[in-house]
Design a protein around this motif. Sequence first.
Motif, PDB file in Angstrom:
ATOM      1  N   VAL A  24     -28.339   6.384  31.214  1.00 13.01           N
ATOM      2  CA  VAL A  24     -28.136   4.965  31.967  1.00 13.01           C
ATOM      3  C   VAL A  24     -26.531   5.203  32.132  1.00 13.01           C
ATOM      4  CG1 VAL A  24     -27.902   2.333  31.856  1.00 13.01           C
ATOM      5  CG2 VAL A  24     -30.078   3.949  30.737  1.00 13.01           C
ATOM      6  N   LEU A  25     -26.235   5.118  33.530  1.00 14.43           N
ATOM      7  CA  LEU A  25     -24.727   5.175  33.665  1.00 14.43           C
ATOM      8  C   LEU A  25     -24.221   3.597  34.061  1.00 14.43           C
ATOM      9  CD1 LEU A  25     -24.871   7.893  36.651  1.00 14.43           C
ATOM     10  CD2 LEU A  25     -24.700   8.005  34.144  1.00 14.43           C
ATOM     11  N   GLY A  26     -23.179   3.240  33.020  1.00 13.67           N
ATOM     12  CA  GLY A  26     -22.674   1.765  33.132  1.00 13.67           C
ATOM     13  C   GLY A  26     -23.339   1.037  32.060  1.00 13.67           C
ATOM     14  N   THR A  48     -26.334   5.473  27.085  1.00 12.07           N
ATOM     15  CA  THR A  48     -25.458   4.871  28.053  1.00 12.07           C
ATOM     16  C   THR A  48     -24.335   5.662  28.185  1.00 12.07           C
ATOM     17  OG1 THR A  48     -26.368   2.883  27.197  1.00 12.07           O
ATOM     18  CG2 THR A  48     -24.270   2.806  28.405  1.00 12.07           C
ATOM     19  N   ILE A  49     -23.905   5.959  29.289  1.00 10.02           N
ATOM     20  CA  ILE A  49     -22.774   6.804  29.623  1.00 10.02           C
ATOM     21  C   ILE A  49     -21.723   5.859  30.479  1.00 10.02           C
ATOM     22  CG2 ILE A  49     -21.812   8.773  30.955  1.00 10.02           C
ATOM     23  CD1 ILE A  49     -24.198   9.426  29.022  1.00 10.02           C
ATOM     24  N   ASP A  56     -21.324   1.830  21.426  1.00  6.42           N
ATOM     25  CA  ASP A  56     -22.708   2.266  21.782  1.00  6.42           C
ATOM     26  C   ASP A  56     -22.719   2.824  23.198  1.00  6.42           C
ATOM     27  OD1 ASP A  56     -23.847   0.703  19.548  1.00  6.42           O
ATOM     28  OD2 ASP A  56     -23.554  -1.126  20.653  1.00  6.42           O
ATOM     29  N   SER A  57     -21.686   3.734  23.536  1.00  9.76           N
ATOM     30  CA  SER A  57     -22.053   4.373  24.704  1.00  9.76           C
ATOM     31  C   SER A  57     -21.157   5.711  24.422  1.00  9.76           C
ATOM     32  CB  SER A  57     -21.285   3.873  26.054  1.00  9.76           C
ATOM     33  OG  SER A  57     -19.823   3.769  25.590  1.00  9.76           O
ATOM     34  N   ASN A  75     -28.687   4.874  37.354  1.00 13.23           N
ATOM     35  CA  ASN A  75     -27.295   4.329  37.537  1.00 13.23           C
ATOM     36  C   ASN A  75     -27.073   2.831  37.891  1.00 13.23           C
ATOM     37  OD1 ASN A  75     -24.393   4.328  38.156  1.00 13.23           O
ATOM     38  ND2 ASN A  75     -24.983   4.766  40.594  1.00 13.23           N
ATOM     39  N   THR A  76     -26.182   2.229  36.926  1.00 15.72           N
ATOM     40  CA  THR A  76     -26.227   0.668  36.985  1.00 15.72           C
ATOM     41  C   THR A  76     -24.629   0.519  37.445  1.00 15.72           C
ATOM     42  OG1 THR A  76     -25.512   0.057  34.656  1.00 15.72           O
ATOM     43  CG2 THR A  76     -27.951   0.372  35.624  1.00 15.72           C
TER      44      THR A  76
END
Length: 226
Positions: A24-26, A48-49, A56-57, A75-76
């Motif tokens: 999950v980007l963002g 989470t990236i 937590d990323s 991608n968020t």
Amino acid sequence: TDYFGFRYMLEHNHIQIAGKKVLVLGRGGASKAVIAVLEDMGAAEIHTIYYKIAEDSISYETCYALHTDAQVIVNTTPVGMYPNSGHTPIDLTPFTKLEAVVYNPLRTRLVLDAEEKGCQAIGGLEMLVGQAKYAVEIFMDQSLPEDSIDVVYKDLMAERRNLVLIGMSGCGKSTLGKLAAEKLGKTFVDTDAEIIKRIGMSIAANKIRGVRAALCADHFSAKYTR
């Protein structure tokens, strides 16, 4: 309602999450609903990236080093949205097991890159329509048919998609373009006409001027570099 909209989009497009590694980007508001759906659908791993160190990323560097076996990327982030539509938040080249990419705008660089890799590439418009459907049901206290999401989605897609005709001079682009615009209820734009407006002369005259400029440039290059 983001939760229900995102879940609808995954299920409607038959994107399998159970047992998959997902990135999950963002880490903004939308990512929270996305992660909740991924957990409920049985993702094996969720990472989470984020572009900087945060709780937590993990960083993009760590992602490239350890998680290029991810099968789904969501991608968020706003990267790739107007006016920076040519940008992408992540290089998909090393992701050899990638199956699906999910993003919000219709045709971002990330979505195009995913299609070039042969991956399923889903824009997030269905999620937006889905969450709106569920929001209406909650706030208006009424039930809407599930297929209403697809109906509205297709209407919006038809409204936002453009038809681009490319070809040699005289092949009929203008004629076909005008007919298509009339049938589709869209505005016809002739790029030649737009160029003429901007440069203040005909295309032919500009070509002649361009040839003269090129010859002049060659002359000076020859004169001063030999």
